[in-house]
Design a protein around this motif. Structure first.
Motif, PDB file in Angstrom:
ATOM      1  N   SER A  82      -3.152 -13.848 -10.372  1.00 62.67           N
ATOM      2  CA  SER A  82      -2.867 -13.390  -8.998  1.00 62.67           C
ATOM      3  C   SER A  82      -2.422 -11.934  -8.953  1.00 62.67           C
ATOM      4  CB  SER A  82      -1.822 -14.282  -8.329  1.00 62.67           C
ATOM      5  OG  SER A  82      -2.258 -15.613  -8.241  1.00 62.67           O
ATOM      6  N   TYR A  83      -2.973 -11.129  -9.841  1.00 61.12           N
ATOM      7  CA  TYR A  83      -2.572  -9.731 -10.026  1.00 61.12           C
ATOM      8  C   TYR A  83      -2.517  -8.973  -8.696  1.00 61.12           C
ATOM      9  CZ  TYR A  83      -2.601  -5.011 -12.066  1.00 61.12           C
ATOM     10  OH  TYR A  83      -2.288  -3.726 -12.419  1.00 61.12           O
ATOM     11  N   GLY A  84      -1.323  -8.565  -8.309  1.00 66.81           N
ATOM     12  CA  GLY A  84      -1.137  -7.670  -7.175  1.00 66.81           C
ATOM     13  C   GLY A  84      -1.370  -8.261  -5.805  1.00 66.81           C
ATOM     14  N   THR A  85      -1.690  -9.557  -5.704  1.00 66.62           N
ATOM     15  CA  THR A  85      -2.122 -10.103  -4.428  1.00 66.62           C
ATOM     16  C   THR A  85      -0.968 -10.413  -3.484  1.00 66.62           C
ATOM     17  OG1 THR A  85      -2.215 -12.322  -5.395  1.00 66.62           O
ATOM     18  CG2 THR A  85      -4.261 -11.076  -5.339  1.00 66.62           C
ATOM     19  N   VAL A  86      -1.312 -10.532  -2.199  1.00 63.29           N
ATOM     20  CA  VAL A  86      -0.376 -10.940  -1.157  1.00 63.29           C
ATOM     21  C   VAL A  86      -0.366 -12.464  -1.088  1.00 63.29           C
ATOM     22  CG1 VAL A  86       0.089 -10.887   1.325  1.00 63.29           C
ATOM     23  CG2 VAL A  86      -0.683  -8.807   0.149  1.00 63.29           C
ATOM     24  N   LEU A  87       0.830 -13.040  -0.982  1.00 67.21           N
ATOM     25  CA  LEU A  87       1.011 -14.484  -1.026  1.00 67.21           C
ATOM     26  C   LEU A  87       1.518 -14.965   0.334  1.00 67.21           C
ATOM     27  CD1 LEU A  87       2.896 -14.509  -4.459  1.00 67.21           C
ATOM     28  CD2 LEU A  87       0.419 -14.396  -4.047  1.00 67.21           C
TER      29      LEU A  87
END
Length: 320
Positions: A64-69
């Protein structure tokens, strides 16, 4: 004055477009790259020093590198939660732990809605579905600043009923040229969130006198973490958690008071140029894992209402 042309590079479909940001400040360049899919922070550097973990321009986003959750960070146990007496079912996206992981927008291509040379705002809707019967508009603004990056999330309920919302992000931090194993991690949280075998919270432990007390720092080489903390120590209008290099430099995650939880994840299977390397994610969260079931940290937005929260990555050459 017309808006600056948006610098866009072509990358594989799994990433969508990539948006290049640049800022000249204090005699050095601050540069960042944001991927369209997941609105992911791909790269951040100051004066040529990389302060995010190295990732090839064409690699997919591991871990989930750098992603918005959004609309929840971390896990929902068994992908199930109860709303108005009805059990709702989310897709199991973490089969190992039988959970729904990191929200609904990790694979969504956000659309740019505003930009300048040094900033971009991306937006994506959450659409009504069986496991989450609510409608949201979500936005994330990335703004380069002299010492790094400021990020602001906004979520608005566009539906007709109250919607449960939590926000997280998944930046991987580094200091270019310094082996990650030699960095010292400081997490300023007074309570560790205890987890069961599914990585779901089952209680809190005060960190004083335990292995979870990272307030004075511990070297990454001695740590194996996929853990969260609460009771974050107030600092500069929020909380600060830091990676320190032996030469005195540091990179920090600052998060405002809306982010009442922080998660630290260490992997030694991060793809590097010559095989797997160590990488560290420091993840701001407005709620811990399984918030849809526990309600801890969860915000219920009335129709038309919105919430915002901000975090930043800050680089210092003097260990600040």
């Amino acid at each position: 004055m017309p808006a600056a042309a948006l610098a866009v590079s072509r990358v594989p479909d799994a990433l969508g477009s990539q948006y290049e940001l640049a800022l000249r400040a204090a005699g050095r360049w601050v540069r960042g790259t944001i991927a369209q899919v997941g609105a992911a922070l791909r790269q951040l550097s100051i004066g040529g020093v990389e302060i995010t973990a190295g990732l090839d321009d064409h690699d997919s986003a591991p871990f989930s590198y750098g992603t918005v959750l959004v609309p929840w960070p971390n896990r929902v146990r068994d992908g199930r939660w109860v709303h108005d007496g009805r059990t709702l079912h989310l897709d199991i996206t973490d089969p190992r732990h039988r959970s729904a992981l990191h929200g609904l927008l990790r694979d969504t291509a956000y659309q740019p809605v505003a930009h300048s040379d040094s900033s971009i705002t991306l937006g994506a809707p959450v659409l009504q579905q069986s496991g989450y019967p609510f409608e949201l508009d979500t936005f994330v603004c990335y703004q380069l600043v002299a010492d790094g990056l400021m990020t602001t999330h906004t979520v608005r309920n566009t539906g007709s009923t109250c919607a449960p919302v939590a926000i997280g992000a998944h930046p991987f931090l580094a200091i270019g040229g310094v082996p990650t194993e030699t960095l010292t991690l400081t997490v300023n949280g007074s309570h560790h969130i205890d987890l069961d075998e599914q990585r779901i919270p089952i209680g809190l432990t005060a960190v004083q006198g335990t292995e979870w007390d990272l307030r004075s720092g511990r070297v990454i080489a001695d740590l194996d973490l996929d853990d969260a903390w609460s009771g974050l120590t107030p600092a500069d209008g929020g909380s600060v958690h830091t990676l320190h290099a032996p030469d005195g430099r540091s990179v920090s995650l600052w998060a405002d008071r809306g982010f009442g939880f922080v998660h630290a994840f260490i992997t030694r299977e991060f793809p590097g140029n010559d095989g797997c390397v160590t990488a560290v994610a420091l993840e701001p969260m407005t709620a811990p894992a399984d918030a849809l079931n526990s309600g801890v940290g969860l915000r219920w937005l009335a129709p038309g209402d919105a919430m915002s929260a901000s975090w930043a990555i800050r680089y210092s050459e003097s260990g600040g």
